[in-house]
Write a protein that holds these residues in place. Sequence first.
Motif, PDB file in Angstrom:
ATOM      1  N   ARG A 239       0.827  -1.221   0.000  1.00  0.00           N
ATOM      2  CA  ARG A 239       0.000   0.000   0.000  1.00  0.00           C
ATOM      3  C   ARG A 239       0.854   1.261   0.000  1.00  0.00           C
ATOM      4  NH1 ARG A 239      -4.839  -2.431   3.523  1.00  0.00           N
ATOM      5  NH2 ARG A 239      -5.761  -3.565   1.773  1.00  0.00           N
ATOM      6  N   LYS A 240       1.990   1.212   0.673  1.00  0.00           N
ATOM      7  CA  LYS A 240       2.888   2.365   0.668  1.00  0.00           C
ATOM      8  C   LYS A 240       3.413   2.595  -0.761  1.00  0.00           C
ATOM      9  CE  LYS A 240       6.962   4.224   2.957  1.00  0.00           C
ATOM     10  NZ  LYS A 240       8.057   3.980   3.892  1.00  0.00           N
ATOM     11  N   ALA A 241       3.776   1.502  -1.442  1.00  0.00           N
ATOM     12  CA  ALA A 241       4.264   1.623  -2.819  1.00  0.00           C
ATOM     13  C   ALA A 241       3.166   2.109  -3.755  1.00  0.00           C
ATOM     14  CB  ALA A 241       4.822   0.287  -3.301  1.00  0.00           C
ATOM     15  N   THR A 242       1.950   1.583  -3.598  1.00  0.00           N
ATOM     16  CA  THR A 242       0.860   2.013  -4.484  1.00  0.00           C
ATOM     17  C   THR A 242       0.461   3.462  -4.202  1.00  0.00           C
ATOM     18  OG1 THR A 242      -0.788   0.954  -3.034  1.00  0.00           O
ATOM     19  CG2 THR A 242      -0.061  -0.284  -4.969  1.00  0.00           C
ATOM     20  N   ASP A 243       0.552   3.887  -2.956  1.00  0.00           N
ATOM     21  CA  ASP A 243       0.290   5.304  -2.650  1.00  0.00           C
ATOM     22  C   ASP A 243       1.302   6.189  -3.375  1.00  0.00           C
ATOM     23  OD1 ASP A 243      -1.866   4.674  -1.070  1.00  0.00           O
ATOM     24  OD2 ASP A 243      -0.803   4.907   0.841  1.00  0.00           O
ATOM     25  N   TRP A 244       2.568   5.736  -3.397  1.00  0.00           N
ATOM     26  CA  TRP A 244       3.629   6.466  -4.079  1.00  0.00           C
ATOM     27  C   TRP A 244       3.352   6.528  -5.588  1.00  0.00           C
ATOM     28  CZ3 TRP A 244       7.092   5.058  -7.882  1.00  0.00           C
ATOM     29  CH2 TRP A 244       8.169   5.912  -8.093  1.00  0.00           C
ATOM     30  N   MET A 245       2.735   5.463  -6.139  1.00  0.00           N
ATOM     31  CA  MET A 245       2.476   5.372  -7.581  1.00  0.00           C
ATOM     32  C   MET A 245       1.270   6.190  -8.041  1.00  0.00           C
ATOM     33  SD  MET A 245       2.811   1.347  -8.422  1.00  0.00           S
ATOM     34  CE  MET A 245       3.853   0.295  -7.462  1.00  0.00           C
ATOM     35  N   LYS A 246       0.390   6.566  -7.134  1.00  0.00           N
ATOM     36  CA  LYS A 246      -0.883   7.177  -7.541  1.00  0.00           C
ATOM     37  C   LYS A 246      -0.715   8.516  -8.257  1.00  0.00           C
ATOM     38  CE  LYS A 246      -3.841   4.750  -4.338  1.00  0.00           C
ATOM     39  NZ  LYS A 246      -4.637   4.789  -3.123  1.00  0.00           N
ATOM     40  N   LYS A 247       0.168   9.372  -7.787  1.00  0.00           N
ATOM     41  CA  LYS A 247       0.332  10.682  -8.415  1.00  0.00           C
ATOM     42  C   LYS A 247       0.862  10.545  -9.840  1.00  0.00           C
ATOM     43  CE  LYS A 247       2.075  15.320  -7.584  1.00  0.00           C
ATOM     44  NZ  LYS A 247       2.835  16.182  -6.689  1.00  0.00           N
ATOM     45  N   PRO A 248       1.956   9.757 -10.072  1.00  0.00           N
ATOM     46  CA  PRO A 248       2.387   9.588 -11.466  1.00  0.00           C
ATOM     47  C   PRO A 248       1.326   8.896 -12.330  1.00  0.00           C
ATOM     48  CG  PRO A 248       4.004   8.613  -9.946  1.00  0.00           C
ATOM     49  CD  PRO A 248       2.886   9.155  -9.134  1.00  0.00           C
ATOM     50  N   ALA A 249       0.553   7.979 -11.738  1.00  0.00           N
ATOM     51  CA  ALA A 249      -0.491   7.279 -12.493  1.00  0.00           C
ATOM     52  C   ALA A 249      -1.557   8.262 -12.969  1.00  0.00           C
ATOM     53  CB  ALA A 249      -1.113   6.182 -11.633  1.00  0.00           C
ATOM     54  N   ARG A 250      -1.971   9.164 -12.108  1.00  0.00           N
ATOM     55  CA  ARG A 250      -2.981  10.162 -12.499  1.00  0.00           C
ATOM     56  C   ARG A 250      -2.443  11.068 -13.614  1.00  0.00           C
ATOM     57  NH1 ARG A 250      -4.173  10.134  -6.811  1.00  0.00           N
ATOM     58  NH2 ARG A 250      -2.714  11.843  -6.498  1.00  0.00           N
TER      59      ARG A 250
END
Length: 192
Positions: free
Chosen positions: A97-108
Amino acid sequence: MTDHISITDLVNRVSHASDDDQTSVAQIVQALGQTSFLPNMMIPALAVVSPLSGVPLFSSICGLTIALVAVQMLIQRDHIWLPDFLMRKHLRTQRVRKATDWMKKPARFLDRITKERLRLLVHRPFLWVTQLICLLCGLTMPFLELVPFTSSLMGVVVCLFAFGMLARDGLFTLLGLGALGGVGWAAARLIA
């Protein structure tokens, strides 16, 4: 090729793949879908670019997953097969979840800027070249793990190619080729 799927949606699926303390590769594959080759290639590539790449053997597991998915795309299988030893690998859900939280901004950001363009680069025969490059990048990741965080470079290349295929945006394929050329140039400079 699959219908266009947002990267933000993929990241959210991985984030919620497990409610337990541990998340297995099998749970992530199930969350992404057994017939969704590109998401199952992109998520390990994104994970290798994240801070998780510093976890011992993590880059190797992601690289092998990328390589196995790429091979199956090349031979045009209808669903993903991964060996049991990979499917049983676990990470702490908190780390996922920490990694996916980190990925959310670049994903958007990626979801906002994508559109169908340079379609020639995301269809056969060029598509086979892209898939072969992803296979080779995945196979190099276990060797790059000897130098921490260098596998992230291959992860960036695979991310760009996978995103280009997923979004049918050949611009990302061109960016992937440029990134691969940059990695090759840097490696040649280090060796020389």
